[in-house]
Design a protein around this motif. Structure first.
Motif, short mmCIF file in Angstrom:
data_model
loop_
_atom_site.label_atom_id
_atom_site.label_comp_id
_atom_site.label_asym_id
_atom_site.label_seq_id
_atom_site.Cartn_x
_atom_site.Cartn_y
_atom_site.Cartn_z
N THR A 1 -9.03 -1.36 -19.89
CA THR A 1 -7.76 -2.08 -20.03
C THR A 1 -7.87 -3.18 -21.07
OG1 THR A 1 -8.31 -3.68 -18.28
CG2 THR A 1 -7.14 -1.69 -17.59
N ASP B 1 -3.53 -0.79 -10.74
CA ASP B 1 -4.27 -0.02 -9.74
C ASP B 1 -3.51 1.25 -9.35
OD1 ASP B 1 -6.30 -1.86 -9.73
OD2 ASP B 1 -5.70 -2.82 -7.86
N SER C 1 0.86 -1.18 0.00
CA SER C 1 0.00 0.00 0.00
C SER C 1 0.89 1.23 0.00
CB SER C 1 -0.92 0.00 1.23
OG SER C 1 -1.78 1.11 1.21
N GLY D 1 -9.84 4.02 -17.22
CA GLY D 1 -9.86 2.77 -16.48
C GLY D 1 -10.03 1.55 -17.35
N ARG E 1 -4.36 5.28 -9.95
CA ARG E 1 -4.46 6.11 -8.74
C ARG E 1 -3.64 7.38 -8.86
NH1 ARG E 1 -2.07 3.85 -3.05
NH2 ARG E 1 -2.33 5.74 -1.79
N THR F 1 -5.73 5.87 -19.09
CA THR F 1 -5.69 6.69 -17.88
C THR F 1 -6.54 7.94 -17.98
OG1 THR F 1 -3.68 7.72 -18.75
CG2 THR F 1 -3.40 5.91 -17.17
N PRO G 1 -1.88 -6.63 -11.45
CA PRO G 1 -3.04 -5.92 -10.89
C PRO G 1 -2.64 -4.76 -9.97
CG PRO G 1 -3.43 -8.28 -10.83
CD PRO G 1 -1.99 -8.09 -11.20
N SER G 2 -1.64 -4.98 -9.12
CA SER G 2 -1.18 -3.90 -8.24
C SER G 2 -0.60 -2.75 -9.04
CB SER G 2 -0.12 -4.43 -7.26
OG SER G 2 -0.64 -5.43 -6.41
#
Length: 202
Positions: free
Chosen positions: A132, A170, A10, A130, A174, A148, A166-167
């Motif tokens: 993909t 994300d 995180s 968003g 962000r 984006t 995936p991380s």
């Protein structure tokens, strides 16, 4: 190269790294900008001007770009949780692009976020932010095409070191609330170009 983000990943401090070069100039103008992922405030930045002795060889750009970037990295006063490189990671003909090389060298989770494809193919990508599509090569998923910003060309996201796809996707979404390019990379690009202009008069 570890293809998984650290447990409980995180990140709060996200670095962007970019290099600017003049054709025919053996110097590389490197910049790293660290951004708070919650506020998008720049909390640290560093630059370096270094000789680039390695010649231009397609597919081996990390050997050319990494030494100046490493010099700038060492000058940071804040330790980022992750670094996003303006370039590719796994989405590379040898599956080891700048983001992989840099993440290992800096011992930090890393992501490649490029503006063009180096290798691979993908299907249609929706025009909404968003959206993909998988970037694939020889039957392997090597990255993700990520929109984006609605109606704007996508970016090409791939893992570097200590990261999963995936991380990575994300996080890129962000830290890209307004522009096509993620804020840390956009700011490092501007800083590297400003350094080049100041040092070389271009």
């Amino acid at each position: 190269m570890i293809r998984q983000a650290p447990a409980g990943f995180s990140p709060r401090l996200v670095a962007g790294a970019d290099l600017s070069l003049n054709r025919g100039d053996r110097r590389g103008f490197a910049a790293v900008v660290v951004v708070d992922a919650e506020t998008l405030e720049s909390v640290d930045e560093s630059t370096a001007v270094e000789e680039v002795p390695f010649p231009y060889v397609p597919g081996l750009l990390s050997f050319r770009e990494l030494p100046p970037l490493a010099a700038a990295w060492r000058r940071l006063t804040r330790r980022p949780d992750v670094v996003v490189f303006d370039g590719h990671g796994l989405a590379h003909p040898r599956r080891f692009g700048l983001a992989c090389h840099g993440g290992l060298a800096f011992d930090v989770p890393s992501i490649g976020c490029a503006k063009s494809i180096l290798v691979g193919r993908h299907g249609p990508v929706g025009w909404e932010r968003g959206s993909t599509a998988k970037l694939q090569d020889a039957g392997e998923v090597i990255g993700m095409v990520v929109r984006t910003r609605s109606g704007v060309q996508p970016v090409y996201v791939s893992i570097g070191h200590h990261m999963d796809l995936p991380s990575a996707v994300d996080l890129i979404l962000r830290i890209s609330p307004r522009y096509r390019v993620p804020e840390p990379v956009r700011r490092s690009h501007r800083l590297a170009n400003a350094l080049r202009a100041a040092e070389s008069g271009t």
